[in-house]
Design a protein around this motif. Sequence first.
Motif, mmCIF file in Angstrom:
data_model
loop_
_atom_site.group_PDB
_atom_site.id
_atom_site.type_symbol
_atom_site.label_atom_id
_atom_site.label_comp_id
_atom_site.label_asym_id
_atom_site.label_seq_id
_atom_site.Cartn_x
_atom_site.Cartn_y
_atom_site.Cartn_z
ATOM 1 N N LEU A 1 0.721 -5.333 -6.460
ATOM 2 C CA LEU A 1 0.231 -4.600 -5.295
ATOM 3 C C LEU A 1 0.625 -3.127 -5.403
ATOM 4 N N LEU A 2 1.876 -2.895 -5.745
ATOM 5 C CA LEU A 2 2.345 -1.520 -5.911
ATOM 6 C C LEU A 2 1.683 -0.859 -7.113
ATOM 7 N N CYS A 3 1.507 -1.648 -8.192
ATOM 8 C CA CYS A 3 0.870 -1.125 -9.397
ATOM 9 C C CYS A 3 -0.547 -0.628 -9.109
ATOM 10 N N LEU A 4 -1.333 -1.438 -8.433
ATOM 11 C CA LEU A 4 -2.712 -1.068 -8.134
ATOM 12 C C LEU A 4 -2.772 0.119 -7.180
ATOM 13 N N TYR A 5 -1.875 0.122 -6.208
ATOM 14 C CA TYR A 5 -1.838 1.237 -5.268
ATOM 15 C C TYR A 5 -1.491 2.539 -5.981
ATOM 16 N N LEU A 6 -0.460 2.495 -6.836
ATOM 17 C CA LEU A 6 -0.043 3.702 -7.548
ATOM 18 C C LEU A 6 -1.091 4.157 -8.552
ATOM 19 N N ASN A 7 -1.809 3.203 -9.140
ATOM 20 C CA ASN A 7 -2.862 3.557 -10.084
ATOM 21 C C ASN A 7 -3.980 4.340 -9.398
ATOM 22 N N ASN A 8 -4.197 4.031 -8.102
ATOM 23 C CA ASN A 8 -5.247 4.702 -7.327
ATOM 24 C C ASN A 8 -4.750 5.959 -6.614
ATOM 25 N N ASN A 9 -3.443 6.110 -6.535
ATOM 26 C CA ASN A 9 -2.864 7.230 -5.781
ATOM 27 C C ASN A 9 -1.719 7.831 -6.587
ATOM 28 N N GLU A 10 -2.091 8.604 -7.587
ATOM 29 C CA GLU A 10 -1.112 9.095 -8.552
ATOM 30 C C GLU A 10 -0.098 10.055 -7.956
ATOM 31 N N ASN A 11 -0.403 10.663 -6.841
ATOM 32 C CA ASN A 11 0.538 11.586 -6.211
ATOM 33 C C ASN A 11 1.424 10.908 -5.174
ATOM 34 N N VAL B 1 1.155 4.395 3.608
ATOM 35 C CA VAL B 1 0.311 3.220 3.412
ATOM 36 C C VAL B 1 0.833 2.038 4.228
ATOM 37 N N TYR B 2 -0.096 1.194 4.664
ATOM 38 C CA TYR B 2 0.235 -0.070 5.333
ATOM 39 C C TYR B 2 -0.365 -1.208 4.516
ATOM 40 N N PHE B 3 0.500 -2.083 3.982
ATOM 41 C CA PHE B 3 0.068 -3.277 3.251
ATOM 42 C C PHE B 3 0.020 -4.438 4.247
ATOM 43 N N HIS B 4 -1.175 -4.994 4.441
ATOM 44 C CA HIS B 4 -1.331 -6.002 5.500
ATOM 45 C C HIS B 4 -2.055 -7.248 4.994
ATOM 46 N N GLY B 5 -1.864 -8.340 5.691
ATOM 47 C CA GLY B 5 -2.535 -9.593 5.371
ATOM 48 C C GLY B 5 -2.187 -10.641 6.412
ATOM 49 N N GLY B 6 -2.733 -11.838 6.251
ATOM 50 C CA GLY B 6 -2.415 -12.934 7.174
ATOM 51 C C GLY B 6 -3.486 -13.188 8.204
ATOM 52 N N VAL B 7 -4.018 -12.131 8.798
ATOM 53 C CA VAL B 7 -5.130 -12.242 9.743
ATOM 54 C C VAL B 7 -6.081 -11.085 9.479
ATOM 55 N N SER B 8 -7.289 -11.197 9.989
ATOM 56 C CA SER B 8 -8.265 -10.119 9.819
ATOM 57 C C SER B 8 -7.752 -8.823 10.450
ATOM 58 N N PHE B 9 -7.984 -7.726 9.751
ATOM 59 C CA PHE B 9 -7.538 -6.422 10.234
ATOM 60 C C PHE B 9 -8.547 -5.785 11.193
ATOM 61 N N SER B 10 -9.773 -6.283 11.173
ATOM 62 C CA SER B 10 -10.855 -5.654 11.947
ATOM 63 C C SER B 10 -10.535 -5.418 13.420
ATOM 64 N N PRO B 11 -9.997 -6.430 14.144
ATOM 65 C CA PRO B 11 -9.760 -6.194 15.582
ATOM 66 C C PRO B 11 -8.669 -5.171 15.862
ATOM 67 N N TYR B 12 -7.868 -4.826 14.858
ATOM 68 C CA TYR B 12 -6.702 -3.974 15.089
ATOM 69 C C TYR B 12 -6.842 -2.565 14.515
ATOM 70 N N LYS B 13 -7.845 -2.347 13.660
ATOM 71 C CA LYS B 13 -7.901 -1.104 12.889
ATOM 72 C C LYS B 13 -7.926 0.142 13.762
ATOM 73 N N ALA C 1 -4.979 -12.687 -3.916
ATOM 74 C CA ALA C 1 -5.848 -11.529 -4.122
ATOM 75 C C ALA C 1 -5.240 -10.269 -3.521
ATOM 76 N N ILE C 2 -5.641 -9.114 -4.085
ATOM 77 C CA ILE C 2 -5.107 -7.816 -3.684
ATOM 78 C C ILE C 2 -6.252 -6.803 -3.629
ATOM 79 N N GLN C 3 -6.260 -5.993 -2.622
ATOM 80 C CA GLN C 3 -7.203 -4.866 -2.584
ATOM 81 C C GLN C 3 -6.865 -3.926 -3.737
ATOM 82 N N ASP C 4 -7.832 -3.659 -4.595
ATOM 83 C CA ASP C 4 -7.555 -2.876 -5.799
ATOM 84 C C ASP C 4 -8.195 -1.492 -5.788
#
Length: 512
Positions: free
Chosen positions: A130-140, A247-259, A285-288
């Motif tokens: 999770l951290l790897c994919l996040y850092l790969n997308n956000n190099e700064n 960043v907020y790493f979330h899961g467990g329930v749908s994020f839609s009602p809270y976004k 699975a992880i958001q990549d």
Amino acid sequence: MSIPLFNSIASWLLKKRYHQIELFLKYPEEVQEEVLLQLLEIAEDTEVGRAYDFESINSYGTFKERVPVVCYEDVEPIIERTRKGEQNLFWPTTVKLFAKSSGTTNAKSKFIPVSSEALEDCHYKSGKDLLCLYLNNNENSQLFTGKSLRLGGSKELYEDNGSFFGDLSAILIDNMPLWAEFSSTPSNKVSLMSEWEIKLKAIIEESVQENVTSLAGVPSWMLVLLNNVLQETGKEHLFQVWENLEVYFHGGVSFSPYKEQYKKLLPRKQFRYYEIYNASEGFFAIQDRNNADDLLLMLDYGIFYEFIPMDVYGSEDQQCIPIWEVEVGKNYAIVITTNSGLWRYKIGDTVRFTSKNPYRIRVTGRTKHHINVFGEELIIENAEEALKTVCVKTGAEIKDYTAGPIFMEGSEKGAHEWIIEFRKPPKDLDYFTEFLDNALKSLNSDYEAKRYNNITLKMPKVHIARENLFYDWLKVNDKLGGQHKIPRLSNRRDYLEELLLMNKEKGNLVVN
């Protein structure tokens, strides 16, 4: 070691993993077949392995023919034997950890085995990925210049016959590697507190003193925590408390009602949201990608995946298919074989593939968490999307909800009944209800057909829940804490009746 140096080293190590991820992105079928054959070889001398002659299985086709698809009730006896001390039943290494999951459709607790292999090669590996994919997308990123505010379950581990059980989050925290503990807040002592309301205050007391750069937890409970942080500190938004949050790493329930509520707490356009999909049975699975709404299925965690098309689920035509036979846009129930000794196990979740190159998914709900009393096949994905649309239209904000059927009686048509707790209620409930009905029609053709001219279904009935209704319901059912969830949709009225009674009485209801 200085924090900037630690940040640089951690970032470098995590990015190295990306090359391994690229391997299963390029050869997904081969990686999955290899996972299956390795699991069979490792477990061939277990009781289950001997019963199905794992040693002679050398292809997915043979595995599919020989080993049955199971649910928890099927494997509970052998899990209970392991909990009482027997070993080498379904997995060769000693299994002493069990993730206790009460579920939301079955009052009976489930004890999901968690092997040492699953801890290292699935759960902790996924955290690094999770951290790897996040850092790969956000190099700064400056993620490791501060700490992650984690919000797990509220149950400590308990011992029974030499085995240990508790929330998955408690297991993960109790066995956490030093690098993860070093970069997290609150302390393990606070994280494992059993009393949620005392724990909440302790988390705030510890975390507001830290340089928090990320958040991690279930959206509904994290929202409770963050609102309490603002209340305690008197600040208007969270960047006034933690300036370097990114960043907020979330899961467990749908994020839609809270976004939308999170956007108010975190009013920076560059703030990131990253979704994960994990369960007691494994991390899947992880958001990549930044700003994506689907998740990359992780194929090298010691989990072999199969899928049952939901249009034949539970019927005589039910058949499992491997990942290389799935279709984009189709709804599937997940079946897993894991490095904790679960063999062709139905976890009860449903997903829809958004891509096959690479394999990306969206979680659409639960096999048991839908409403299909009248043939309407309403799934959680429909409900979440409809509510999101209605809230944008009406300016309402939803805190929690549940829905179930109103059964037909005589000449009376059926309907759906909703209980919704609003953070910001709509000005006109009738308009909200009508718009919700129309949104569901536009998203679900089966629902639309049943609603046509009120043939089967009447207009939905919506109740406004009193403040903290769902919190009180969780409390009297001993389900306060980071991993427990409100049952969203049900074919039964059990939850509805309990909640309606509590809403009417304005007080607590003791539930056995």
